[in-house]
Motif scaffolding. Sequence first.
Motif, PDB file in Angstrom:
ATOM      1  N   GLN A   1     -19.730  56.129 -37.760  1.00  0.00           N
ATOM      2  CA  GLN A   1     -18.285  56.039 -37.577  1.00  0.00           C
ATOM      3  C   GLN A   1     -17.675  55.089 -38.585  1.00  0.00           C
ATOM      4  O   GLN A   1     -18.233  54.036 -38.853  1.00  0.00           O
TER       5      GLN A   1
ATOM      6  N   GLU B   1     -14.682  52.316 -39.769  1.00  0.00           N
ATOM      7  CA  GLU B   1     -14.247  51.109 -39.051  1.00  0.00           C
ATOM      8  C   GLU B   1     -13.262  51.443 -37.943  1.00  0.00           C
ATOM      9  O   GLU B   1     -12.597  52.467 -37.970  1.00  0.00           O
ATOM     10  N   ARG B   2     -13.137  50.501 -37.016  1.00  0.00           N
ATOM     11  CA  ARG B   2     -12.276  50.642 -35.846  1.00  0.00           C
ATOM     12  C   ARG B   2     -10.865  51.068 -36.210  1.00  0.00           C
ATOM     13  O   ARG B   2     -10.320  52.033 -35.685  1.00  0.00           O
TER      14      ARG B   2
ATOM     15  N   ASN C   1      -8.840  54.480 -35.193  1.00  0.00           N
ATOM     16  CA  ASN C   1      -7.576  54.466 -34.444  1.00  0.00           C
ATOM     17  C   ASN C   1      -6.543  55.335 -35.138  1.00  0.00           C
ATOM     18  O   ASN C   1      -5.829  56.118 -34.510  1.00  0.00           O
TER      19      ASN C   1
END
Lengths: 286, 506
Positions: free
Chosen positions: B447, B449-450, B454
Amino acid sequence: MNILEARAILFSSIEGGSTFWTREIEDHGPIEVVRKLRARAYDPIRFEKIIAKVFTTEPSTVLAEIASCGCQFITPEDVQWPSRLNDLSAMPIGLIVKGSIDALQLPSLAIVGTRNPTNYGVRVAGDFAAGFVDREWAIVSGGAYGIDAAAHRGALVAEGVTIAVLAAGIDVNYPGGHAHLFAEIAETGALVSEVMPGVRAIPARFLIRNRLIAALSCATLVVEAAFRSGSLRTARDAAELMRPVMAIPGPITSPTSEGCHRLIGERAAEVVTSVADAVEFVASYK
Amino acid sequence: MTLGQSLTVALLGLDGQIVTVEVDIADGLPAYVLLGLPDAALTESRDRVRSALVNCSENWPNRKVTVSLSPAWLPKSGSSFDLPIAIALLAAQQVFPMERSRDVLYLGELALDGHIRGVRGVLPSLIAAYKSGIRTAVVPWANRVEARLMSEMTIIPMEHLGSLLRWLRTGERQENLEMDLALPADESVFDFSDLAGQDRARLAAEVAAVGGHHLLLMGPPGAGKTMIAQRLPGILPALTREESLEVTAIHSIAGGLSARSPLASDAPFVAPHHSATRVAMVGGGSHTIKPGACSLAHRGVLFVDEAPECDSGVLDSLRQPLESGSITIARAIGSVSYPARFLLVLAANPCPCGKFSGRGRNCTCTSQQVRRYLSKLSGPLMDRIDLRVQVEPLSRVELSKPELGETSAAIQRRVISARTTAAHRFINEPWSLNSEIPSRALRNSYQPERAAMNFLHTELDREHITARGLHKVMRTAWSIADLSGHIRPSIDDTRLAYSLREGHGS
């Protein structure tokens, strides 16, 4: 024969957008016009088709046909007739409506544009539709591919009311790919048609239909339009009716914004770059 | 009873089967019988072999000759059987001692004067022979360089039937100079330095090369779409030895190898015309199943110019190779698989007349025509395109810049470096390119980065992309991260990947 029946006969015999017939009906009333047609008081060559139709049409058949599609037939005599339509020089003889007739009374914004938009146009149309729906407005458009569909969908996603003014019969579902969309629109909003059920869409009918979009709404927004787009016609119709007309700018390298830039350049439309801008412009327009 | 024998190979696709040619000469009225499901070219071999033998002053037996190509159930095609049939026939007449001819593979077509002509598919035939334990092969002189790629075998290139017979009888043959297989540094004709400007398209080409992402170039005629596509193979890493053999074998069957340097060392570039048929695109044919453009582009670039002008059935046929990396063609004679793992580049004009760009005032198309034209590219095929770029004509400023654009060599270095980073990351995985990461692995182990996720999820909620689109953007983001030297794709990498997929913005 009463007024409703006379209008039914005229509605199914005469193509919309004719200033001649609008004036005739205004001056003499629908019943008298039917009587005159049947008495061959009008030019038999020029109006050959209309006269033939008037002779063979039974109002009860017309009304039954409309009812069998699950629709209602409204006329200018009705309390529910949207008064904004009266500004038209070629007012409709009547309208077939599927869904909520009250929706037609809501303040509404017409969002129109090209059938081949870029992702930018699709997004802007959807955002503006949602923005105006949040302010309790309805969204009016033509149910076509492209900007129209994006506007309708934007309104539906924001759980608002949207009205599709169709160029074909109310049961014809043109374009075919929007059958599902039309069903969704009719649930909370309305589908409107100026022709009898079963009548096919032809290019001429689109221009006639566009004037209805311009007249039914309080203001018109053109999102993306090519140089020769039909939505420019709708903008001009709205301007002629003294309604606020707005256009969204785009990159000057994009051919789908060329029509909008034309409108802006000719001062035929106001540049708006946000929903807030558009709301303010419409509120201040006199 | 006199029986002669020789060995050769029959090819079905890339797979070869050892064929034993047996010749029996018996008493009886002069006759010639050829058994073993020959095709038309093979059936004609009788007259070629006869003329060749007679012109080499050998005997053509005036008795009953039976030629059997075993295994009998396998259909055989092509002219490469001429030489083995001739040898078996001569062996049956005991014209030469058998020691040298035992366990030797023969391939070649015979000219009427006895010259041995080149044939297609020599390399795959030798590979099949090697697998069956054969270590010596006689091949046509014209195929010697290709054949020498099989360095583990003893290759005997022969030019004429006469010289072959001399060798069989006496062991003498013309000693050939050692072939230097080190190929000259390939002076590539196409370099990215030829291209002025077009920064976004260059970036997209680089990202495509790093991760194996398929690319769509849209723009008016003359903007440079073809130029960019032609230069894409030049920034792909050079082929490994194994990939080279693979590609050479496929091209050998198709007949497209050049005599001088047959070993394909660079990624191939195949550009079928938009009127190409389905068979031309994916392969096929009635008697021999030949590889199509997709397979010829294996390990390289397949460029479909004017994609909306293609037959939709032809575009549709690309789905199988894009999905599985190979083409399987089933015919009455058997089922053949050719590898077809390529980088797809599609090019399209903005509308049928090509002028719907800039202000679009000269465009003569109706909106219906534009819509129908562009909709040829919709659906499952477009779903596989990760990168979309608008290629606009250059401005005067860009055209007049004196500096050359970056060279292909410089770009290729970055591509190789990024690919190496990816290979390290996937060292324990069965895939090696970012475009190959399966969706489940993307969610679990790879995945971004956060903040990046988002952003993507917001777009998903707003219905601006589908779930499948989201995964595709993630894969492209990894390629961009590899180019930027980021451990994980950042929000910027992801935004760029998103805008490259959507095709707007600059």
